[in-house]
Design a protein around this motif. Structure first.
Motif, PDB file in Angstrom:
ATOM      1  N   VAL A  53       0.849  -1.186   0.000  1.00  0.00           N
ATOM      2  CA  VAL A  53       0.000   0.000   0.000  1.00  0.00           C
ATOM      3  C   VAL A  53       0.888   1.242   0.000  1.00  0.00           C
ATOM      4  CG1 VAL A  53      -1.971  -1.085   1.163  1.00  0.00           C
ATOM      5  CG2 VAL A  53      -0.192   0.034   2.529  1.00  0.00           C
ATOM      6  N   ILE A  54       0.293   2.351  -0.371  1.00  0.00           N
ATOM      7  CA  ILE A  54       0.975   3.639  -0.340  1.00  0.00           C
ATOM      8  C   ILE A  54       0.277   4.481   0.723  1.00  0.00           C
ATOM      9  CG2 ILE A  54       1.617   5.683  -1.659  1.00  0.00           C
ATOM     10  CD1 ILE A  54       1.259   3.782  -4.191  1.00  0.00           C
ATOM     11  N   ARG A  56      -0.638   7.764   2.030  1.00  0.00           N
ATOM     12  CA  ARG A  56      -0.729   9.145   1.557  1.00  0.00           C
ATOM     13  C   ARG A  56      -0.693  10.149   2.711  1.00  0.00           C
ATOM     14  NH1 ARG A  56       1.359   8.800  -3.143  1.00  0.00           N
ATOM     15  NH2 ARG A  56       0.217   7.520  -4.601  1.00  0.00           N
ATOM     16  N   GLU A  57      -1.176   9.749   3.882  1.00  0.00           N
ATOM     17  CA  GLU A  57      -1.107  10.595   5.075  1.00  0.00           C
ATOM     18  C   GLU A  57      -0.915   9.705   6.293  1.00  0.00           C
ATOM     19  OE1 GLU A  57      -4.304  13.417   5.565  1.00  0.00           O
ATOM     20  OE2 GLU A  57      -4.330  13.848   3.412  1.00  0.00           O
ATOM     21  N   GLY A  58      -0.057  10.125   7.211  1.00  0.00           N
ATOM     22  CA  GLY A  58       0.133   9.410   8.464  1.00  0.00           C
ATOM     23  C   GLY A  58       1.301   8.447   8.497  1.00  0.00           C
ATOM     24  N   LEU A  59       2.165   8.479   7.503  1.00  0.00           N
ATOM     25  CA  LEU A  59       3.273   7.520   7.422  1.00  0.00           C
ATOM     26  C   LEU A  59       4.145   7.542   8.680  1.00  0.00           C
ATOM     27  CD1 LEU A  59       4.943   5.463   5.726  1.00  0.00           C
ATOM     28  CD2 LEU A  59       6.241   7.431   4.877  1.00  0.00           C
ATOM     29  N   ASN A  60       4.434   8.713   9.187  1.00  0.00           N
ATOM     30  CA  ASN A  60       5.341   8.817  10.337  1.00  0.00           C
ATOM     31  C   ASN A  60       4.764   8.236  11.620  1.00  0.00           C
ATOM     32  OD1 ASN A  60       7.330   9.990   8.793  1.00  0.00           O
ATOM     33  ND2 ASN A  60       6.623  12.060   9.208  1.00  0.00           N
ATOM     34  N   SER A  61       3.461   7.985  11.647  1.00  0.00           N
ATOM     35  CA  SER A  61       2.849   7.410  12.850  1.00  0.00           C
ATOM     36  C   SER A  61       2.998   5.891  12.915  1.00  0.00           C
ATOM     37  CB  SER A  61       1.368   7.771  12.917  1.00  0.00           C
ATOM     38  OG  SER A  61       0.636   7.082  11.906  1.00  0.00           O
ATOM     39  N   LEU A  62       3.371   5.271  11.802  1.00  0.00           N
ATOM     40  CA  LEU A  62       3.487   3.809  11.746  1.00  0.00           C
ATOM     41  C   LEU A  62       4.812   3.351  12.332  1.00  0.00           C
ATOM     42  CD1 LEU A  62       2.204   3.277   8.099  1.00  0.00           C
ATOM     43  CD2 LEU A  62       0.890   3.009  10.218  1.00  0.00           C
ATOM     44  N   ASN A  63       4.836   2.092  12.790  1.00  0.00           N
ATOM     45  CA  ASN A  63       6.102   1.500  13.219  1.00  0.00           C
ATOM     46  C   ASN A  63       7.073   1.513  12.036  1.00  0.00           C
ATOM     47  OD1 ASN A  63       4.308  -0.511  11.986  1.00  0.00           O
ATOM     48  ND2 ASN A  63       5.899  -1.995  12.444  1.00  0.00           N
ATOM     49  N   PRO A  64       8.359   1.691  12.274  1.00  0.00           N
ATOM     50  CA  PRO A  64       9.311   1.737  11.157  1.00  0.00           C
ATOM     51  C   PRO A  64       9.394   0.391  10.431  1.00  0.00           C
ATOM     52  CG  PRO A  64      10.368   2.368  13.241  1.00  0.00           C
ATOM     53  CD  PRO A  64       8.993   1.896  13.566  1.00  0.00           C
ATOM     54  N   ALA A  65       9.620   0.467   9.121  1.00  0.00           N
ATOM     55  CA  ALA A  65       9.838  -0.751   8.336  1.00  0.00           C
ATOM     56  C   ALA A  65      11.194  -1.336   8.705  1.00  0.00           C
ATOM     57  CB  ALA A  65       9.786  -0.433   6.847  1.00  0.00           C
ATOM     58  N   ASP A  66      11.247  -2.662   8.822  1.00  0.00           N
ATOM     59  CA  ASP A  66      12.537  -3.292   9.094  1.00  0.00           C
ATOM     60  C   ASP A  66      13.221  -3.638   7.767  1.00  0.00           C
ATOM     61  OD1 ASP A  66      11.357  -5.664   8.178  1.00  0.00           O
ATOM     62  OD2 ASP A  66      11.139  -6.514  10.181  1.00  0.00           O
ATOM     63  N   GLU A  67      14.415  -4.200   7.852  1.00  0.00           N
ATOM     64  CA  GLU A  67      15.211  -4.483   6.661  1.00  0.00           C
ATOM     65  C   GLU A  67      14.523  -5.487   5.732  1.00  0.00           C
ATOM     66  OE1 GLU A  67      19.690  -6.059   5.534  1.00  0.00           O
ATOM     67  OE2 GLU A  67      19.273  -5.434   7.587  1.00  0.00           O
ATOM     68  N   LEU A  68      13.878  -6.505   6.298  1.00  0.00           N
ATOM     69  CA  LEU A  68      13.190  -7.501   5.474  1.00  0.00           C
ATOM     70  C   LEU A  68      12.059  -6.853   4.677  1.00  0.00           C
ATOM     71  CD1 LEU A  68      12.677 -10.373   4.516  1.00  0.00           C
ATOM     72  CD2 LEU A  68      11.336 -10.755   6.596  1.00  0.00           C
ATOM     73  N   PRO A  81       8.240   6.327  -2.186  1.00  0.00           N
ATOM     74  CA  PRO A  81       8.937   6.494  -0.909  1.00  0.00           C
ATOM     75  C   PRO A  81       8.056   6.234   0.313  1.00  0.00           C
ATOM     76  CG  PRO A  81       9.462   8.301  -2.393  1.00  0.00           C
ATOM     77  CD  PRO A  81       8.374   7.494  -3.047  1.00  0.00           C
ATOM     78  N   ASN A  82       6.754   6.408   0.180  1.00  0.00           N
ATOM     79  CA  ASN A  82       5.840   6.192   1.296  1.00  0.00           C
ATOM     80  C   ASN A  82       5.083   4.862   1.171  1.00  0.00           C
ATOM     81  OD1 ASN A  82       4.726   7.444  -0.958  1.00  0.00           O
ATOM     82  ND2 ASN A  82       3.142   8.488   0.194  1.00  0.00           N
ATOM     83  N   SER A  83       5.699   3.883   0.516  1.00  0.00           N
ATOM     84  CA  SER A  83       5.120   2.543   0.392  1.00  0.00           C
ATOM     85  C   SER A  83       5.397   1.720   1.641  1.00  0.00           C
ATOM     86  CB  SER A  83       5.714   1.816  -0.819  1.00  0.00           C
ATOM     87  OG  SER A  83       5.261   2.358  -2.033  1.00  0.00           O
ATOM     88  N   ARG A  84       4.464   0.850   1.959  1.00  0.00           N
ATOM     89  CA  ARG A  84       4.627  -0.116   3.060  1.00  0.00           C
ATOM     90  C   ARG A  84       3.939  -1.413   2.667  1.00  0.00           C
ATOM     91  NH1 ARG A  84       5.884   1.446   8.384  1.00  0.00           N
ATOM     92  NH2 ARG A  84       6.134  -0.812   8.585  1.00  0.00           N
ATOM     93  N   LEU A  96      -4.931   7.646   9.106  1.00  0.00           N
ATOM     94  CA  LEU A  96      -4.159   7.297   7.913  1.00  0.00           C
ATOM     95  C   LEU A  96      -5.000   7.475   6.660  1.00  0.00           C
ATOM     96  CD1 LEU A  96      -2.700   3.879   9.119  1.00  0.00           C
ATOM     97  CD2 LEU A  96      -1.483   6.054   9.043  1.00  0.00           C
ATOM     98  N   VAL A  97      -4.349   7.818   5.576  1.00  0.00           N
ATOM     99  CA  VAL A  97      -4.953   7.763   4.246  1.00  0.00           C
ATOM    100  C   VAL A  97      -4.120   6.772   3.454  1.00  0.00           C
ATOM    101  CG1 VAL A  97      -5.529   9.023   2.144  1.00  0.00           C
ATOM    102  CG2 VAL A  97      -5.792  10.142   4.376  1.00  0.00           C
ATOM    103  N   VAL A  98      -4.780   5.728   2.946  1.00  0.00           N
ATOM    104  CA  VAL A  98      -4.099   4.601   2.310  1.00  0.00           C
ATOM    105  C   VAL A  98      -4.593   4.428   0.885  1.00  0.00           C
ATOM    106  CG1 VAL A  98      -3.777   2.087   2.414  1.00  0.00           C
ATOM    107  CG2 VAL A  98      -3.839   3.426   4.527  1.00  0.00           C
ATOM    108  N   GLU A  99      -3.652   4.230  -0.015  1.00  0.00           N
ATOM    109  CA  GLU A  99      -3.970   3.917  -1.404  1.00  0.00           C
ATOM    110  C   GLU A  99      -3.485   2.510  -1.708  1.00  0.00           C
ATOM    111  OE1 GLU A  99      -2.934   5.401  -5.950  1.00  0.00           O
ATOM    112  OE2 GLU A  99      -2.336   6.636  -4.259  1.00  0.00           O
ATOM    113  N   ILE A 100      -4.340   1.702  -2.286  1.00  0.00           N
ATOM    114  CA  ILE A 100      -3.961   0.361  -2.728  1.00  0.00           C
ATOM    115  C   ILE A 100      -3.598   0.468  -4.206  1.00  0.00           C
ATOM    116  CG2 ILE A 100      -4.704  -2.030  -3.032  1.00  0.00           C
ATOM    117  CD1 ILE A 100      -6.828  -1.449  -0.828  1.00  0.00           C
ATOM    118  N   PRO A 101      -2.366   0.113  -4.577  1.00  0.00           N
ATOM    119  CA  PRO A 101      -1.976   0.228  -5.986  1.00  0.00           C
ATOM    120  C   PRO A 101      -2.882  -0.603  -6.890  1.00  0.00           C
ATOM    121  CG  PRO A 101      -0.059  -0.142  -4.606  1.00  0.00           C
ATOM    122  CD  PRO A 101      -1.263  -0.355  -3.736  1.00  0.00           C
TER     123      PRO A 101
END
Length: 111
Positions: A53-54, A56-68, A81-84, A96-101
């Motif tokens: 997902v992308i 669009r708003e609220g990315l910094n509130s999420l737990n950080p992505a790990d290396e995997l 850049p704001n994909s998770r 959050l505002v989420v876009e599904i590709p």
């Protein structure tokens, strides 16, 4: 409760969705529990990119992505850049505002 606004997606939620969830749930589980049938081919184990997902708003509130997760995201269609991976991104107390590709690299859907 945290609100997740899902932007319209042609197949999964043509009108978009507004979901209220408790903090600590993954975006993937929140979507699935509220009728947005996002793909999750690896059963939410961070082994594919079908739940990409992308945020669009609220990315910094999420737990950080790990290396995997970062390594898997490199394979996702439409990476930004704001994909998770929604199976790894845990909701906090910020909306959050989420876009599904539109596309995934998956050739088979679960179910």
């Amino acid at each position: 409760m945290t609100q997740i606004i899902v932007l319209p997606h042609e197949e999964l939620c043509p009108r978009g969705a507004l979901i209220n969830v408790a903090a600590g749930i993954s975006i993937c589980d929140a979507l699935l529990q509220n009728g947005v049938d996002i793909e999750h081919a690896c059963e939410k184990s961070c082994a594919c990119t079908t739940c990409h997902v992308i945020i669009r708003e609220g990315l910094n509130s999420l737990n950080p992505a790990d290396e995997l997760e970062d390594d898997m995201l490199d394979k996702a269609w439409g990476l930004e850049p704001n994909s998770r991976l929604s199976c790894q991104a845990l909701v906090s107390d910020a909306d959050l505002v989420v876009e599904i590709p539109k596309y995934t690299i998956n050739m088979v859907k679960e179910g």
